[in-house]
Design a protein around this motif. Structure first.
Motif: not given
Length: 321
Positions: A71, A85-86, A120-124, A126, A278, A319
């Motif tokens: 992050e 931002d991840k 950038k890494r979306p929430a979907e 890990s 994703k 995680e």
């Protein structure tokens, strides 16, 4: 911050030392990332062995590892990221040549990353999934592109026949999946214990490399290969030659290359791979997960050379699997 480093060539996992060092400050075009996961590649411990001396390490102590996810907590000027931002990043100052990467000083709780080599890494997606992508995933993607494989809508117009050796390793597993997305017929080699895994990620034909047919690299359906993604060493050219199509290419990470391989860390390639993860079209196969406090175990497992997929070091709370 807590960090892991070594102070001389050699020594393997036993030479890794846990230290406390200052948190770095990002400059123009950079981000400070609080790391959540990092993955180990064979080049990391090969650098420790002195394989690319005198290029790396240029000085000691040296903190290894290039592939990270985490992050953003602080940004330098001129970037399009913000705190919170991840991201996933390729922590490299230059490029990867034949599996040799110019990088390091990032096996720690925080790292400074170049915005041009960060996605950038979306929430979907890990942190563990993303951390496997930079070296292994981008290597597989760019290698297939160099073999003429397209990843537009529906993949390549002509279904190429691809052979992937050592297909249960980090690069190999991504290469099998990406080749199928590129509309290829994929023959793959691996050890007996991983035959089902490699088939399940998409290979059309899987050969146990210890069997006569596997050792000869012969396609069970008699196909000739348009390209070989060669992820291991010790196989002579005479084994490949009778199995190649007339214009076939052998793209290798061994010292005896027939097609030069340059892997350049690019943000757009990371973004493309993250998008596939994703969408559920690409999977990071994780061999094992280790806390930063047990980085030596992850290092030793990579040196052992029998990992299936990626070895990941988790930094901070693990995680859920």
């Amino acid at each position: 911050m807590h960090a892991v480093q070594y102070e001389a060539y050699g020594g393997g996992a036993a030479a890794l030392k846990h230290v406390e060092i200052p948190i770095p400050i990002p400059k123009k075009g950079e981000l400070l990332v609080k790391l959540e996961a990092a993955s180990i590649n064979p080049i990391d411990w090969k650098i420790q062995k002195g394989v690319i001396w005198p290029f790396l390490p240029r000085k000691f102590p040296f903190r290894p590892v290039t592939d990270v996810a985490g992050e953003v907590v602080e940004v330098g000027s001129g970037v399009d990221f913000k705190p919170g931002d991840k991201v996933v990043s390729f922590l490299s100052s230059s490029f990867l040549i034949c599996g040799w990467t110019w990088a390091g000083r990032r096996f720690a709780e925080y790292a400074v990353a170049s915005a041009s080599k960060t996605a950038k890494r979306p929430a979907e997606v890990s942190a563990v999934e993303a951390a496997g992508l930079p070296v292994a995933g981008v290597t597989a993607l760019q290698t297939l592109k160099s073999a003429g494989i397209s990843f537009g809508s529906g993949g390549s117009e002509k279904a190429a026949n691809i052979l992937v050796t050592a297909a249960s390793g980090g690069v190999g597993l991504y290469a099998v999946q990406l080749a199928k997305l590129g509309n290829c017929h994929v023959t793959a080699t691996c050890g007996a214990r991983n035959l089902e895994l490699v088939k399940n990620v998409g290979a059309d034909e899987v050969l146990d490399y210890k069997t006569p047919g596997g050792a000869a690299l012969e396609s069970p359906s008699g196909k000739k290969y348009d390209a070989v993604i060669h992820c291991t060493t010790g196989i002579p050219w005479s084994t490949f030659e009778p199995n190649l199509a007339e214009s076939g290419k052998k793209i290798t990470f061994s010292k005896k290359q027939l097609v030069p391989l340059l892997v350049i860390p690019k943000r757009e390639d990371l973004e493309f791979l993250v998008g596939l993860v994703k969408e559920g079209k690409l999977k990071t196969v994780v061999d094992s997960r280790h806390p930063l406090s047990q980085a030596e175990a992850a290092w030793a497992k990579s040196i052992d050379g029998h990992a299936t997929g990626k070895i990941v070091v988790e930094i901070g709370p693990p995680e859920a699997e």
